[in-house]
Design a protein around this motif. Structure first.
Motif, PDB file in Angstrom:
ATOM      1  N   LYS A 208      41.122  30.308  47.397  1.00  0.00           N
ATOM      2  CA  LYS A 208      41.265  31.794  46.384  1.00  0.00           C
ATOM      3  C   LYS A 208      40.282  31.495  44.819  1.00  0.00           C
ATOM      4  CE  LYS A 208      45.931  32.791  47.972  1.00  0.00           C
ATOM      5  NZ  LYS A 208      46.302  31.240  48.740  1.00  0.00           N
ATOM      6  N   VAL A 209      39.554  32.733  44.047  1.00  0.00           N
ATOM      7  CA  VAL A 209      39.546  32.584  43.021  1.00  0.00           C
ATOM      8  C   VAL A 209      40.102  32.970  42.364  1.00  0.00           C
ATOM      9  CG1 VAL A 209      37.365  33.079  41.834  1.00  0.00           C
ATOM     10  CG2 VAL A 209      37.473  32.382  43.979  1.00  0.00           C
ATOM     11  N   LEU A 210      40.683  32.755  41.117  1.00  0.00           N
ATOM     12  CA  LEU A 210      41.194  32.899  39.637  1.00  0.00           C
ATOM     13  C   LEU A 210      40.121  33.414  38.571  1.00  0.00           C
ATOM     14  CD1 LEU A 210      43.955  33.675  38.738  1.00  0.00           C
ATOM     15  CD2 LEU A 210      43.998  31.006  37.888  1.00  0.00           C
ATOM     16  N   ALA A 211      40.547  34.412  38.421  1.00  0.00           N
ATOM     17  CA  ALA A 211      39.775  34.818  37.198  1.00  0.00           C
ATOM     18  C   ALA A 211      39.850  35.573  35.588  1.00  0.00           C
ATOM     19  CB  ALA A 211      38.648  36.393  37.493  1.00  0.00           C
TER      20      ALA A 211
ATOM     21  N   ALA B  20      44.177  38.464  34.019  1.00  0.00           N
ATOM     22  CA  ALA B  20      43.719  37.825  35.319  1.00  0.00           C
ATOM     23  C   ALA B  20      43.229  38.057  36.387  1.00  0.00           C
ATOM     24  CB  ALA B  20      44.329  35.880  35.174  1.00  0.00           C
ATOM     25  N   ASP B  21      42.492  37.395  36.788  1.00  0.00           N
ATOM     26  CA  ASP B  21      42.443  38.635  38.295  1.00  0.00           C
ATOM     27  C   ASP B  21      42.992  37.333  39.258  1.00  0.00           C
ATOM     28  OD1 ASP B  21      43.215  41.199  37.850  1.00  0.00           O
ATOM     29  OD2 ASP B  21      40.569  41.107  38.094  1.00  0.00           O
ATOM     30  N   LEU B  22      43.588  38.015  40.626  1.00  0.00           N
ATOM     31  CA  LEU B  22      43.587  36.336  41.926  1.00  0.00           C
ATOM     32  C   LEU B  22      42.830  36.826  42.793  1.00  0.00           C
ATOM     33  CD1 LEU B  22      44.159  33.360  42.760  1.00  0.00           C
ATOM     34  CD2 LEU B  22      46.316  34.630  43.828  1.00  0.00           C
TER      35      LEU B  22
ATOM     36  N   ARG C 294      35.115  51.337  32.367  1.00  0.00           N
ATOM     37  CA  ARG C 294      33.768  49.951  31.781  1.00  0.00           C
ATOM     38  C   ARG C 294      34.160  48.902  31.972  1.00  0.00           C
ATOM     39  NH1 ARG C 294      36.114  47.472  26.971  1.00  0.00           N
ATOM     40  NH2 ARG C 294      34.072  46.418  25.794  1.00  0.00           N
ATOM     41  N   ARG C 295      33.027  47.784  33.065  1.00  0.00           N
ATOM     42  CA  ARG C 295      33.805  46.680  32.570  1.00  0.00           C
ATOM     43  C   ARG C 295      34.309  46.032  32.068  1.00  0.00           C
ATOM     44  NH1 ARG C 295      33.592  45.398  38.372  1.00  0.00           N
ATOM     45  NH2 ARG C 295      31.167  46.668  39.059  1.00  0.00           N
ATOM     46  N   VAL C 296      35.368  44.961  32.608  1.00  0.00           N
ATOM     47  CA  VAL C 296      36.001  44.004  31.448  1.00  0.00           C
ATOM     48  C   VAL C 296      35.313  41.979  31.608  1.00  0.00           C
ATOM     49  CG1 VAL C 296      37.636  42.939  30.570  1.00  0.00           C
ATOM     50  CG2 VAL C 296      38.227  44.999  31.442  1.00  0.00           C
ATOM     51  N   GLY C 297      34.996  42.136  31.257  1.00  0.00           N
ATOM     52  CA  GLY C 297      33.905  41.044  30.759  1.00  0.00           C
ATOM     53  C   GLY C 297      35.229  39.629  31.046  1.00  0.00           C
ATOM     54  N   MET C 298      34.325  38.522  32.201  1.00  0.00           N
ATOM     55  CA  MET C 298      35.296  37.497  32.539  1.00  0.00           C
ATOM     56  C   MET C 298      34.974  36.696  31.246  1.00  0.00           C
ATOM     57  SD  MET C 298      34.867  37.657  36.807  1.00  0.00           S
ATOM     58  CE  MET C 298      35.422  38.722  38.274  1.00  0.00           C
ATOM     59  N   SER C 299      35.883  35.609  30.793  1.00  0.00           N
ATOM     60  CA  SER C 299      36.130  35.079  30.242  1.00  0.00           C
ATOM     61  C   SER C 299      35.782  32.772  31.350  1.00  0.00           C
ATOM     62  CB  SER C 299      36.819  34.423  28.935  1.00  0.00           C
ATOM     63  OG  SER C 299      38.179  34.503  29.926  1.00  0.00           O
ATOM     64  N   ALA C 300      36.239  33.567  32.571  1.00  0.00           N
ATOM     65  CA  ALA C 300      35.994  32.135  33.316  1.00  0.00           C
ATOM     66  C   ALA C 300      36.440  31.901  34.486  1.00  0.00           C
ATOM     67  CB  ALA C 300      37.518  31.089  32.393  1.00  0.00           C
ATOM     68  N   ALA C 301      36.111  31.400  35.417  1.00  0.00           N
ATOM     69  CA  ALA C 301      36.816  31.559  36.778  1.00  0.00           C
ATOM     70  C   ALA C 301      36.813  30.398  37.497  1.00  0.00           C
ATOM     71  CB  ALA C 301      35.703  32.305  38.064  1.00  0.00           C
ATOM     72  N   ALA C 302      37.217  29.818  38.149  1.00  0.00           N
ATOM     73  CA  ALA C 302      38.225  28.471  39.144  1.00  0.00           C
ATOM     74  C   ALA C 302      38.449  28.221  40.581  1.00  0.00           C
ATOM     75  CB  ALA C 302      39.029  28.117  38.131  1.00  0.00           C
TER      76      ALA C 302
END
Length: 492
Positions: A287-290, A297-299, A272-280
């Motif tokens: 890089k992208v921080l989600a 949080a994933d980098l 099951r995928r986990v929804g993202m609440s933000a990205a920057a």
């Protein structure tokens, strides 16, 4: 004027007004005393090569102290309130000291004088106003709105301004003259102007993301739709790419020229995928921080490879930021904790948690990165040691969640703002409240540090906008013109 659904259906320096600099008389007195063995002279030049001043420096002097010594002897300080101090090709920042930089007898610093800063305010009275920051002079008025203006974004050269209203309409202006170039009726969920001023990003209530031509307002392209609600859509700093994230668990990078998706960010499929609440984007945009709804949080590298996962929270994140040097990731969660992670490995370096376990609204670094300041839903801000996690001080007494808490540049004061429409100024060491601004001036809608991090910019429900100087305990600059509540302020 055209409706958005019709369009989409077709295709921070230094103190700006400082009363706190050392006076020339004080500095002369200091020079007359015997200097410490570590003291030496440093020459400060302008970009033209002209010598501005020569100052006495100690190895432990910070950027603030260097600037104070320069300003005390600079005869044209008031004419050039905003400037940058360079050593070689490096701009000095808050963490630097003279010894760390390698300054010694005969070193040369360069002072780059910049144009005066400006302040943009957005108000319930249906206007946005642009002021010269250090004088309060009104430069232009962005009018013609049929409802309250809630936000304004600018191109990098500040020649174009994009407004958004409470009715969810947007309008483009020539910010110098105040002339409206075009307008699009809502509903617009979000909108922003690219730094190069060429394109406008718009999202409608159905998470359709479109790009408009900034000059004409014409729709250029619709980007590939996400299946579910889009929570983030932002331009890259160079304006050439667009980053989106969605509750479906993906973030995507688009080429703004073609509208094509170039990279998809997300955890590997299988389960099951986990929804993202933000990205920057990271500070250097490489890089992208989600942020994800499971509290992690994933980098990612900009090419799509996942660098690390920062895990440990038991509730969704309320904020997730990277340090200016890109080495650390700071989170704040509804579980009441803030955590500091290594951006290379995702390892948790420190946890900052109060005894109350109240959910957090945000967490921020101090200017020198040695401390972390959290804002809690229990109406209290807290200051922690970034190395040990120890709580150094609490700043209580708000009647509603603290939305923001920030330190002054020298670390001696804490400014908080809350959903109770109050702003408070605290002594960072003792936790004593020095000033509650709504008591004398009415509800506070916006509060932030002015450039230089020593004076405060405050906006009130009445429409008043002013600069407050903690040293003199008085308002030292006014920005008149608004007749109703100011919803937002932006330094440009």
């Amino acid at each position: 004027m055209v409706a958005l659904d019709q369009l989409l259906g077709k295709v921070l320096q230094y103190d700006i007004h400082s009363k706190q600099s050392l006076t020339a008389e004080v500095l002369t007195t200091e020079r007359s005393r015997s200097r410490s063995p570590a003291a030496f002279e440093v020459e400060v030049k302008l970009l033209s090569g002209e010598t501005l001043v020569t100052i006495d420096v100690n190895a432990a002097d910070s950027l603030v102290q260097l600037r104070e010594k320069i300003d005390a002897l600079d005869p044209e300080r008031d004419a050039f309130p905003h400037s940058v101090l360079m050593f070689g090709d490096r701009e000095l920042d808050f963490c630097d000291t003279a010894g760390h930089l390698g300054l010694c007898q005969g070193s040369v610093l360069t002072l780059l004088r910049l144009p005066p800063r400006k302040l943009c305010t957005a108000s319930e009275d249906g206007t946005a106003r642009i002021f010269e920051l250090h004088t309060g002079k009104s430069l232009s008025i962005l009018g013609g709105h049929c409802s309250a203006v809630v936000s304004v974004s600018f191109s990098e050269d500040v020649t174009r301004a994009l407004t958004m209203t409470s009715a969810r309409s947007i309008a483009m202006y020539d910010s110098t003259t105040g002339v409206q170039l075009w307008r699009v009726l809502g509903p617009v969920q979000d909108a922003c102007l690219a730094a190069d001023g060429r394109r406008v990003l718009v999202m409608d209530s159905h998470s359709v993301v479109g790009l408009l031509d900034a000059q004409s307002g014409r729709l250029l392209t619709n980007l590939v739709h996400h299946a579910y609600f889009v929570c983030t859509a932002v331009f890259s700093p160079d304006g050439k790419a667009l980053l989106t994230s969605s509750v479906e668990g993906f973030a995507r990078l688009f080429d703004v020229e073609t509208g094509g998706c170039t990279v998809t960010f997300g955890r590997p499929t299988g389960g099951r995928r986990v929804g993202m609440s933000a990205a920057a984007f990271s500070p250097d945009a490489s890089k992208v921080l989600a942020s994800l709804y499971d509290g992690s949080a994933d980098l990612y590298a900009r090419t799509g490879e996942r660098i690390c996962t920062c895990a440990g929270h038991t509730a969704p994140l309320r904020s997730c930021i990277m340090s200016p040097d890109g080495k650390m990731i700071l989170t704040a969660s509804k579980d009441g904790a803030s955590k500091l992670f290594c951006a290379d490995t995702g390892a948790c370096r420190c946890t900052f948690q109060a005894a109350s376990d109240a959910a957090l609204c945000s967490a921020k670094f101090s200017p020198d990165l040695s401390k972390v300041l959290t804002a809690g839903q229990d109406g209290t801000a807290r200051l922690f040691d970034a190395r040990t996690g120890a709580c150094l001080q609490e700043f209580p007494d708000h009647a509603a969640p603290v939305l923001s808490a920030t330190l002054s540049i020298d670390g001696t004061l804490v400014l908080t703002s809350s959903s109770d429409l109050e702003a408070k100024l605290f002594d960072a060491k003792t936790g004593k409240c020095l000033r509650s601004f709504s008591e004398e001036n009415g509800f506070v809608t916006c509060a932030q540090w002015a450039p230089g991090g020593r004076q405060l910019l405050l906006a009130f429900f009445s429409g008043r906008v002013a600069v407050f100087d903690p040293l003199s305990n008085a308002f030292v600059q006014e920005f008149p013109g608004h007749r109703d509540c100011v919803h937002s302020m932006k330094l440009i």
